[in-house]
Design a protein around this motif. Structure first.
Motif, PDB file in Angstrom:
ATOM      1  N   PRO A 180       0.784  -1.243   0.000  1.00 20.83           N
ATOM      2  CA  PRO A 180       0.000   0.000   0.000  1.00 20.83           C
ATOM      3  C   PRO A 180       0.816   1.293   0.000  1.00 20.83           C
ATOM      4  CG  PRO A 180       0.104  -0.903   2.198  1.00 20.83           C
ATOM      5  CD  PRO A 180       0.823  -1.878   1.329  1.00 20.83           C
ATOM      6  N   ALA A 181       2.121   1.222  -0.145  1.00 24.05           N
ATOM      7  CA  ALA A 181       2.931   2.445  -0.138  1.00 24.05           C
ATOM      8  C   ALA A 181       2.748   3.213  -1.436  1.00 24.05           C
ATOM      9  CB  ALA A 181       4.405   2.090   0.061  1.00 24.05           C
ATOM     10  N   LYS A 182       2.824   4.527  -1.348  1.00 25.70           N
ATOM     11  CA  LYS A 182       2.767   5.400  -2.522  1.00 25.70           C
ATOM     12  C   LYS A 182       4.168   5.548  -3.082  1.00 25.70           C
ATOM     13  CE  LYS A 182       0.814   8.355  -5.356  1.00 25.70           C
ATOM     14  NZ  LYS A 182      -0.231   7.966  -6.311  1.00 25.70           N
ATOM     15  N   VAL A 183       4.293   5.476  -4.407  1.00 28.53           N
ATOM     16  CA  VAL A 183       5.586   5.560  -5.071  1.00 28.53           C
ATOM     17  C   VAL A 183       5.653   6.838  -5.900  1.00 28.53           C
ATOM     18  CG1 VAL A 183       7.086   4.482  -6.798  1.00 28.53           C
ATOM     19  CG2 VAL A 183       5.883   3.068  -5.128  1.00 28.53           C
ATOM     20  N   SER A 198      15.188  -3.880 -17.099  1.00 29.32           N
ATOM     21  CA  SER A 198      14.675  -5.232 -17.313  1.00 29.32           C
ATOM     22  C   SER A 198      15.774  -6.231 -17.633  1.00 29.32           C
ATOM     23  CB  SER A 198      13.639  -5.226 -18.443  1.00 29.32           C
ATOM     24  OG  SER A 198      12.516  -4.428 -18.096  1.00 29.32           O
ATOM     25  N   ASP A 199      16.863  -5.750 -18.228  1.00 23.99           N
ATOM     26  CA  ASP A 199      17.965  -6.661 -18.557  1.00 23.99           C
ATOM     27  C   ASP A 199      18.696  -7.111 -17.299  1.00 23.99           C
ATOM     28  OD1 ASP A 199      17.409  -6.468 -21.269  1.00 23.99           O
ATOM     29  OD2 ASP A 199      18.706  -4.714 -21.530  1.00 23.99           O
ATOM     30  N   GLU A 200      18.967  -6.176 -16.413  1.00 25.68           N
ATOM     31  CA  GLU A 200      19.690  -6.481 -15.189  1.00 25.68           C
ATOM     32  C   GLU A 200      18.764  -6.932 -14.058  1.00 25.68           C
ATOM     33  OE1 GLU A 200      22.932  -6.507 -14.753  1.00 25.68           O
ATOM     34  OE2 GLU A 200      23.347  -5.867 -16.817  1.00 25.68           O
ATOM     35  N   LYS A 201      17.464  -6.785 -14.288  1.00 25.89           N
ATOM     36  CA  LYS A 201      16.463  -7.114 -13.273  1.00 25.89           C
ATOM     37  C   LYS A 201      16.722  -6.331 -11.980  1.00 25.89           C
ATOM     38  CE  LYS A 201      13.740 -10.063 -15.297  1.00 25.89           C
ATOM     39  NZ  LYS A 201      12.284  -9.832 -15.427  1.00 25.89           N
ATOM     40  N   ARG A 202      16.993  -5.047 -12.141  1.00 23.09           N
ATOM     41  CA  ARG A 202      17.196  -4.154 -11.006  1.00 23.09           C
ATOM     42  C   ARG A 202      16.280  -2.955 -11.170  1.00 23.09           C
ATOM     43  NH1 ARG A 202      22.098  -5.190  -8.147  1.00 23.09           N
ATOM     44  NH2 ARG A 202      21.877  -3.137  -7.195  1.00 23.09           N
ATOM     45  N   ALA A 203      15.856  -2.405 -10.039  1.00 20.40           N
ATOM     46  CA  ALA A 203      14.970  -1.244 -10.074  1.00 20.40           C
ATOM     47  C   ALA A 203      15.321  -0.287  -8.945  1.00 20.40           C
ATOM     48  CB  ALA A 203      13.514  -1.681  -9.953  1.00 20.40           C
ATOM     49  N   LYS A 204      15.200   1.003  -9.229  1.00 16.47           N
ATOM     50  CA  LYS A 204      15.376   2.047  -8.224  1.00 16.47           C
ATOM     51  C   LYS A 204      14.021   2.695  -8.002  1.00 16.47           C
ATOM     52  CE  LYS A 204      20.173   3.010  -9.558  1.00 16.47           C
ATOM     53  NZ  LYS A 204      21.118   4.042 -10.048  1.00 16.47           N
ATOM     54  N   VAL A 205      13.665   2.848  -6.733  1.00 17.03           N
ATOM     55  CA  VAL A 205      12.341   3.356  -6.382  1.00 17.03           C
ATOM     56  C   VAL A 205      12.480   4.502  -5.391  1.00 17.03           C
ATOM     57  CG1 VAL A 205      10.108   2.796  -5.336  1.00 17.03           C
ATOM     58  CG2 VAL A 205      11.288   1.103  -6.758  1.00 17.03           C
ATOM     59  N   VAL A 206      11.699   5.551  -5.618  1.00 18.56           N
ATOM     60  CA  VAL A 206      11.653   6.690  -4.699  1.00 18.56           C
ATOM     61  C   VAL A 206      10.252   6.780  -4.124  1.00 18.56           C
ATOM     62  CG1 VAL A 206      11.918   9.174  -4.440  1.00 18.56           C
ATOM     63  CG2 VAL A 206      13.412   7.923  -6.021  1.00 18.56           C
TER      64      VAL A 206
END
Length: 458
Positions: free
Chosen positions: A334-337, A344-352
């Motif tokens: 339920p957190a707001k992003v 997608s190639d490295e399967k990594r994501a940065k989220v704020v």
């Protein structure tokens, strides 16, 4: 055993134990041949002919017609062969029936016997009664062959063993077909903390590691379990049961949601920590059907039915997207992003996320972020908005994002104490050089087993 009694017994085995009639008849044939071997020393020249419908059977001994007999077990003289049929000649094979049952035969009195099975000479007829004359039909009672106690026991043991083997195979086939489905059983007994579950035709053990923590059952209670795997060993079918596997949730929703059964709504991915929380990603193949709403049901009826089966475990239903950034954003609910950058190639994501939403995004003991990582298959690096701005372009270019991106519902202080972590964010930081909240789709829970809950389809 009379043929009608044998038919009744076969019908009972087929109906109650699901053992094919043909399998038992084959066992009887094998048992009769073993009895012949015990009695005559060999079964190589014996054969059993059985009618599968009437269960009538005959045993035949094969002998070769020869001029001079050297092996009485396999050879017969021409004159002896002519007692059965006058057309036999040297080199022919004669099938001599071994009478195993009390029978009444009808034979015609003749001057010269050409078929001993249907005819009898006048001299032989006079041994029964001197009143017989040519052309009369005589009723002759034949004495069956006595196989003896040892041969009979061997035959019985063979049939019993075959029945046991066929029953084991039948049980294995039945439950192998149910692999990956939910069945209802009855708690029969406890072995330590493991539960023995009566599944009808057999029992299976629900190990402690496959039970949802906090649940309590008593003997005779009904319980739903997922048949995770069925294998076979010398003792028969080995059935692995579980209530903690992600597919248990998948099957429960399939039972409750008709749109899933009809293929309109698909469950794309599941991540689960049994007894605590589950995230499920759903997708609709029909643009007019809301996948999340279909799974929730009217007034939450469908999801509540699932929750009632798994106790206090929370379920987050989110919409799957082939856009990795959108999928990750949904998975962190339920957190707001504020922002997501996914590779997608490295399967990594940065989220704020907003500063006041950081603990909610991470979850108690990192659970929310961990489940989101497993659900999406991405390693997720979460930063608060202030942390991201301090790092600048090194983390995410925030120039395109503004303070008013979040709704009024997500004003500071609106995060739930129940879902948020009680600790500061730095307690969840990995030991990386950048000291970021980095969650990867590692299999850190024993309950996940060999589940494919981290697989998401593009």
């Amino acid at each position: 055993m009379a043929e009608n009694e044998l038919r009744t017994a076969l019908d009972l085995l087929e109906r109650e134990k699901h053992i094919p009639r043909e399998a038992i008849l084959d066992a009887i044939k094998e048992a009769l041949l073993q009895a012949c071997e015990k009695t005559y020393g060999t079964s190589d020249n014996f054969s059993v002919v059985m009618n599968n419908d009437t269960c009538e059977y005959h045993i035949y001994e094969k002998k070769t017609v020869v001029d001079e007999v050297t092996d009485p077990a396999t050879e017969i003289t021409l004159s002896e062969a002519h007692e059965y049929d006058g057309s036999y000649k040297v080199g022919d094979t004669v099938n001599i029936e071994i009478k195993t049952k009390h029978k009444v035969e009808h034979k015609t009195v003749v001057s010269e016997v050409s078929n001993s099975a249907k005819q009898i000479s006048l001299d032989e007829a006079h041994e029964y009664s001197s009143a017989y004359k040519l052309g009369d039909v005589i009723e002759i009672e034949s004495d069956p062959v006595d196989f003896g106690r040892i041969a009979a026991k061997t035959a019985k043991d063979t049939i019993v063993q075959k029945i046991k083997e066929e029953e084991k195979l039948s049980i294995y086939d039945e439950f192998k077909a149910k692999e990956g489905t939910i069945v209802t059983g009855i708690v029969e007994r406890f072995v330590g903390k493991n539960m023995s579950i009566n599944l009808g035709r057999t029992d299976a053990m629900l190990m402690e590691s496959e039970q949802i923590k906090g649940e309590h059952y008593e003997v005779t209670d009904r319980i739903k379990v997922l048949i995770l795997e069925v294998s076979e060993d010398k003792r028969g079918a080995r059935i692995r049961l579980t209530r903690t596997h992600p597919d248990f949730i998948r099957c429960l929703f399939t039972e409750e949601v008709s749109e899933i059964r009809d293929g309109i709504v698909e469950i794309k991915a599941i991540s689960r920590e049994a007894g605590n929380r589950t995230k499920i990603a759903v997708y609709s193949n029909d643009p007019d059907v809301d996948p999340v709403g279909a799974c929730v049901g009217m007034n939450g009826s469908r999801v509540n039915a699932v929750v009632s089966e798994i106790g206090k475990e929370k379920i987050d239903i989110i919409e799957w997207s082939d856009n990795a950034a959108s999928f990750i954003e949904n998975a962190l609910a339920p957190a707001k992003v504020i922002a997501v950058v996914a590779d997608s190639d490295e399967k990594r994501a940065k989220v704020v996320v907003p500063d006041f939403q950081l603990s909610l995004a991470i979850g108690r003991e990192g659970q929310n972020a961990r489940l989101a990582a497993r659900l999406t298959g991405f390693r997720i690096d979460i930063k608060s908005e202030s942390q991201a701005r301090e790092l600048g372009d090194e983390f995410i270019d925030m120039s395109g994002y503004y303070d008013d991106v979040y709704d009024d519902d997500y004003e500071e202080g609106a995060d739930s104490d129940e879902d948020a972590s009680d600790s500061e964010s730095d307690e969840y930081q990995e030991a990386d050089d950048d000291q970021s909240d980095d969650y990867e789709d590692a299999d850190t829970s024993e309950e996940e087993g060999s589940a494919s809950d981290t697989d998401s389809e593009d």
